[in-house]
Design a protein around this motif. Structure first.
Motif, PDB file in Angstrom:
ATOM      1  N   UNK A  57       2.016  -0.201 -14.392  1.00  0.00           N
ATOM      2  CA  UNK A  57       1.939  -1.643 -14.130  1.00  0.00           C
ATOM      3  C   UNK A  57       2.166  -1.893 -12.650  1.00  0.00           C
ATOM      4  N   UNK A  58       1.531  -2.944 -12.164  1.00  0.00           N
ATOM      5  CA  UNK A  58       1.721  -3.354 -10.781  1.00  0.00           C
ATOM      6  C   UNK A  58       1.601  -4.869 -10.746  1.00  0.00           C
ATOM      7  N   UNK A  59       2.427  -5.528  -9.940  1.00  0.00           N
ATOM      8  CA  UNK A  59       2.442  -6.995  -9.957  1.00  0.00           C
ATOM      9  C   UNK A  59       2.256  -7.581  -8.554  1.00  0.00           C
ATOM     10  N   UNK A  60       1.082  -7.404  -7.974  1.00  0.00           N
ATOM     11  CA  UNK A  60       0.848  -7.948  -6.635  1.00  0.00           C
ATOM     12  C   UNK A  60       0.467  -9.427  -6.669  1.00  0.00           C
ATOM     13  N   UNK A  61       0.799 -10.119  -5.588  1.00  0.00           N
ATOM     14  CA  UNK A  61       0.232 -11.450  -5.392  1.00  0.00           C
ATOM     15  C   UNK A  61      -1.198 -11.233  -4.889  1.00  0.00           C
ATOM     16  N   UNK A  62      -1.926 -12.299  -4.663  1.00  0.00           N
ATOM     17  CA  UNK A  62      -3.333 -12.177  -4.269  1.00  0.00           C
ATOM     18  C   UNK A  62      -3.513 -11.369  -2.974  1.00  0.00           C
ATOM     19  N   UNK A  63      -2.706 -11.652  -1.957  1.00  0.00           N
ATOM     20  CA  UNK A  63      -2.843 -10.955  -0.674  1.00  0.00           C
ATOM     21  C   UNK A  63      -2.471  -9.476  -0.814  1.00  0.00           C
ATOM     22  N   UNK A  64      -1.459  -9.181  -1.612  1.00  0.00           N
ATOM     23  CA  UNK A  64      -1.071  -7.788  -1.853  1.00  0.00           C
ATOM     24  C   UNK A  64      -2.177  -7.053  -2.605  1.00  0.00           C
ATOM     25  N   UNK A  65      -2.821  -7.743  -3.541  1.00  0.00           N
ATOM     26  CA  UNK A  65      -3.928  -7.152  -4.289  1.00  0.00           C
ATOM     27  C   UNK A  65      -5.072  -6.771  -3.352  1.00  0.00           C
ATOM     28  N   UNK A  66      -5.434  -7.663  -2.442  1.00  0.00           N
ATOM     29  CA  UNK A  66      -6.501  -7.345  -1.484  1.00  0.00           C
ATOM     30  C   UNK A  66      -6.118  -6.141  -0.625  1.00  0.00           C
ATOM     31  N   UNK A  67      -4.872  -6.076  -0.195  1.00  0.00           N
ATOM     32  CA  UNK A  67      -4.413  -4.928   0.606  1.00  0.00           C
ATOM     33  C   UNK A  67      -4.519  -3.640  -0.204  1.00  0.00           C
ATOM     34  N   UNK A  68      -4.161  -3.694  -1.468  1.00  0.00           N
ATOM     35  CA  UNK A  68      -4.263  -2.518  -2.347  1.00  0.00           C
ATOM     36  C   UNK A  68      -5.716  -2.109  -2.551  1.00  0.00           C
ATOM     37  N   UNK A  90      -8.232  -2.616  -0.542  1.00  0.00           N
ATOM     38  CA  UNK A  90      -8.711  -1.980   0.700  1.00  0.00           C
ATOM     39  C   UNK A  90      -8.145  -0.566   0.833  1.00  0.00           C
ATOM     40  N   UNK A  91      -6.858  -0.394   0.560  1.00  0.00           N
ATOM     41  CA  UNK A  91      -6.209   0.914   0.721  1.00  0.00           C
ATOM     42  C   UNK A  91      -6.753   1.953  -0.253  1.00  0.00           C
ATOM     43  N   UNK A  92      -7.176   1.507  -1.429  1.00  0.00           N
ATOM     44  CA  UNK A  92      -7.734   2.442  -2.410  1.00  0.00           C
ATOM     45  C   UNK A  92      -9.236   2.624  -2.211  1.00  0.00           C
ATOM     46  N   UNK A 122       0.801  -1.225   0.000  1.00  0.00           N
ATOM     47  CA  UNK A 122       0.000   0.000   0.000  1.00  0.00           C
ATOM     48  C   UNK A 122       0.833   1.274   0.000  1.00  0.00           C
ATOM     49  N   UNK A 123       2.139   1.157  -0.015  1.00  0.00           N
ATOM     50  CA  UNK A 123       2.989   2.354  -0.039  1.00  0.00           C
ATOM     51  C   UNK A 123       2.781   3.185  -1.301  1.00  0.00           C
ATOM     52  N   UNK A 124       2.179   2.611  -2.305  1.00  0.00           N
ATOM     53  CA  UNK A 124       1.962   3.313  -3.565  1.00  0.00           C
ATOM     54  C   UNK A 124       0.610   4.022  -3.612  1.00  0.00           C
ATOM     55  N   UNK A 125      -0.148   3.941  -2.527  1.00  0.00           N
ATOM     56  CA  UNK A 125      -1.467   4.574  -2.462  1.00  0.00           C
ATOM     57  C   UNK A 125      -1.318   5.985  -1.908  1.00  0.00           C
TER      58      UNK A 125
END
Length: 181
Positions: free
Chosen positions: A157-168, A170-172, A140-143
């Motif tokens: 471009x952004x390349x999150x794994x599934x858990x990172x995607x969920x965090x992103x 939520x943060x957005x 979420x540092x990019x939010x």
């Protein structure tokens, strides 16, 4: 990422920080052997080279990990990037401004990433920017929380794994009803 690009025979430079220690020199030597230009590596006298230890469970899933990435977080900060875009640092500034592609690592602070993307936008440079989150905590540092919880302007471009995607998501502040974890 830099290693793979270098091994494919493409021109690639890596701007990073390591400790002024044996491990840092080994990292530089290894990356150079893969074809990565490491000539602009910052060598810290204050912090050791980053380290990461991971323990996996019987299913090869991450169970626990410990990391010391202070050299990246403390040395490669917004002040550093604002300084390199100054008049006395043409080599690094021009390297970033001439790049066709820039990868931002999740160890960088939001302010450091913002300094880079703003510089690219101000130069109207057609460089594409990729964000590699590296962990759920750092994804979420990019939010940009000061700008409506949007992704930092300039990230293509952004390349999150599934858990990172969920965090992103939520943060957005993506609609909670659309997030099925």
């Amino acid at each position: 990422i830099a290693e793979c690009i270098g091994r494919l025979g493409h021109s690639v430079s890596m701007l990073t920080a390591v400790g002024d220690d044996r491990i840092g020199q080994q990292l530089i030597d290894y990356m150079e052997s893969c074809g990565v230009d490491m000539s602009r590596t910052l060598r810290s006298k204050q912090y050791p080279t980053s380290s990461y230890v991971a323990v996996f469970d019987e299913h090869n899933d991450l169970f626990v990990s410990v990391a010391d990435l202070a050299v990246l977080e403390q040395e490669m900060n917004a002040s550093y990037f604002n300084h390199i875009f100054g008049k006395d640092n043409g080599d690094i500034r021009d390297m970033i401004r001439c790049a066709r592609f820039v990868v931002l690592d999740g160890n960088l602070t939001f302010e450091a990433m913002q300094a880079i993307t703003m510089q690219l936008q101000q130069q109207r440079h057609s460089c594409e920017v990729w964000y590699e989150p590296i962990s759920v905590q750092k994804a979420t540092r990019v939010v940009d929380t000061a700008n409506g919880h949007k992704l930092l302007r300039g990230i293509k471009y952004i390349s999150p794994c599934e858990m990172e995607l969920f965090a992103l998501l939520r943060a957005t502040q993506y609609p909670a009803s659309a997030i099925k974890e």
